[in-house]
Enzyme design. Structure first.
Site, PDB file in Angstrom:
ATOM      1  N   HIS A   1      55.491 -14.130  70.383  1.00  0.00           N
ATOM      2  CA  HIS A   1      55.274 -12.924  71.174  1.00  0.00           C
ATOM      3  C   HIS A   1      56.034 -11.700  70.667  1.00  0.00           C
ATOM      4  CE1 HIS A   1      53.190 -15.559  73.787  1.00  0.00           C
ATOM      5  NE2 HIS A   1      54.233 -16.037  74.410  1.00  0.00           N
TER       6      HIS A   1
ATOM      7  N   LYS B   1      66.070 -17.878  78.732  1.00  0.00           N
ATOM      8  CA  LYS B   1      65.842 -18.514  80.032  1.00  0.00           C
ATOM      9  C   LYS B   1      67.102 -18.442  80.884  1.00  0.00           C
ATOM     10  CE  LYS B   1      61.688 -20.118  79.009  1.00  0.00           C
ATOM     11  NZ  LYS B   1      60.474 -19.637  79.703  1.00  0.00           N
TER      12      LYS B   1
END
Length: 472
Positions: A245, A331
């Site tokens: 991405h 995360k």
């Protein structure tokens, strides 16, 4: 069902969803199919065939689908759901070169029920390790000719693995049949990056090293990896986000003006600039792992897998030479954001050295329907010459007639239409893997960071003397 809004209905189509009961299908793909139906963007005649190893009855798969929509939306109302569900089937027993399971039989029934020779769309919502075998099986069982095949990311897990997979795919399919999905390219605001620039002289004139000091592409996530721990522990932040991405978004920001906004020209411009990316220096990368990661079920007790990455990327071409691109994702961080930020150089003149570092900033939120934000300096109304920051925000969903679509809905619709503009090409991916190779071969050590923080302290040092505008 609603009537089509944007284009004439395509030919009758049979969708085959491999990994139909997996986590990715549950969270993204199945809700996207139902949203397409509600928006009237599916062909008038269509069938969806889920595939998996289990022996699941059609009605049971429809029940699973209904449960997915109840949890993730769009909520299945009785009338629309009844019309939708009668087109949904399941083929169990797996699918490989030696054993097609029940897929061929279910496909024969689905094709026959449409009364025509329908377009086949195969969607591989499976781990990357399964891509090659499924592709070979499509060829072996005569399901590849004229079909469109959607591959989830990452397309390979190393430079060598990419080239091996690419050879397998092209031994079965022509490139025009291949749709390598990157849902960040399907985001409304990602597409607005190049449209804002090419359609507005104000931005086009300043889109270069003379006016832009640095670029930040920042995708922190509060979420963890509980539902996909096995996949994540084999992949990590570098492969799951950076190589896929974030590099692609960097290319959207940095590409030269394409000859047109047609698919081939957009793809060519995106891939060309990726070839100017300098191979990543591992000393310009920070890797991290959130505290408690090893306690997550499915994660190895001694795992050194990265759940955070911050990297400095350089683009060696005349437009961007000397401008650092800072990429960050992870995360269990303090917030969830998806933002591209262009930090403008301080203008010369009487206010030089007197302005805040974030007072000349253009940023794009890629989350949701997207938003454009501009921070600039203005004079406070009053008798003295006092300055302050002013902020302007343009939510893209608020534009007249806006009909924003979630990324997966947009990209699957593009597959139906045969539009490859927002899908990656093999030459660009080959360049991406070349850029990432030094990092993958010699990764730095993985530092621990507390859950709910902004990652390892080293990430702040990476960007010094500047700072991350998120979480500063």
């Amino acid at each position: 069902m609603a009537t089509a809004k944007r284009a004439p209905s395509p030919a009758p189509t049979v969708f085959v969803l491999f990994g139909a009961t997996g986590d990715l299908a549950k969270r993204m793909v199945l809700p996207a199919f139902y949203r397409l139906a509600l928006e009237g963007l599916l062909p008038r005649q269509w069938r969806l065939v889920g595939n998996g190893r289990g022996d699941v009855a059609h009605e049971d798969f429809r029940g699973h689908f209904h449960d997915v929509l109840t949890e993730f939306g769009p909520k299945p109302e009785p009338g629309p759901w009844k019309d939708f569900a009668q087109n949904v089937f399941f083929a169990g027993g797996g699918f490989n070169t030696e054993n097609p399971g029940s897929l061929l039989d279910v496909l024969d029934h689905a094709r026959g029920s449409l009364g025509a020779d329908p377009q086949l769309v195969h969607y591989l919502a499976v781990p990357p390790v399964a891509f090659g075998g499924l592709t070979e099986a499509l060829g072996q069982h005569n399901l590849a000719q004229d079909a469109r095949v959607v591959y989830e990311k990452p397309f390979g897990t190393s430079r060598k693995g990419f080239h091996t997979l690419d050879r397998v795919v092209h031994s079965v399919l022509d490139e025009q049949q291949v749709y390598r999905i990157d849902h960040f390219l399907g985001k409304e605001a990602t597409q607005d990056l190049h449209l804002m620039r090419f359609a507005n002289g104000l931005f086009s004139a300043m889109w270069n090293r003379d006016h832009i000091e640095s670029v930040q592409i920042d995708v922190p996530e509060k979420l963890g990896i509980t539902d996909r721990s096995v996949f994540y522990d084999a992949t990590g932040a570098v492969l799951d986000m950076l190589v896929t991405h974030l590099f692609q978004v960097a290319a959207e920001v940095a590409m030269e003006p394409p000859a047109s906004l047609a698919a081939l020209d957009l793809q060519a411009a995106r891939e060309k600039v990726i070839k100017s990316f300098r191979p990543i220096d591992p000393q310009e990368v920070v890797l991290g792992q959130f505290g408690g990661y090893r306690d997550v079920p499915g994660v190895a007790a001694d795992s050194t897998r990265d759940t955070f990455v911050a990297a400095r990327l350089w683009i060696d071409n005349p437009r961007w030479r000397g401008v650092p691109f800072y990429l960050r994702t992870g995360k269990r961080l303090a917030a969830s954001e998806q933002r591209v930020t262009l930090i403008l150089r301080e203008p010369a003149g009487p206010l030089a050295g007197k302005l805040a570092t974030d007072s000349n900033v253009l940023s794009f939120s890629l989350a949701g329907d997207g938003q454009i934000d501009l921070s600039l300096v203005a004079k406070k109304p009053g008798p003295t010459l006092d300055t302050d920051e002013a902020h302007v925000s343009i939510p893209l969903s608020g534009l007249p007639g806006a009909e924003p679509l979630p990324p997966y809905v947009r990209l699957i619709h593009d597959v139906i239409q045969g539009d490859r503009s927002l899908f990656t090409r093999p030459d660009g991916l080959a360049a991406v893997w070349k850029v990432a190779e030094p990092l993958l071969a010699h990764p730095p050590g993985v530092a621990s960071y507390p859950q709910g923080s902004w990652g390892p302290a080293q990430a702040r040092k990476l960007i010094a003397p500047g700072c991350w505008l998120l979480g500063q």
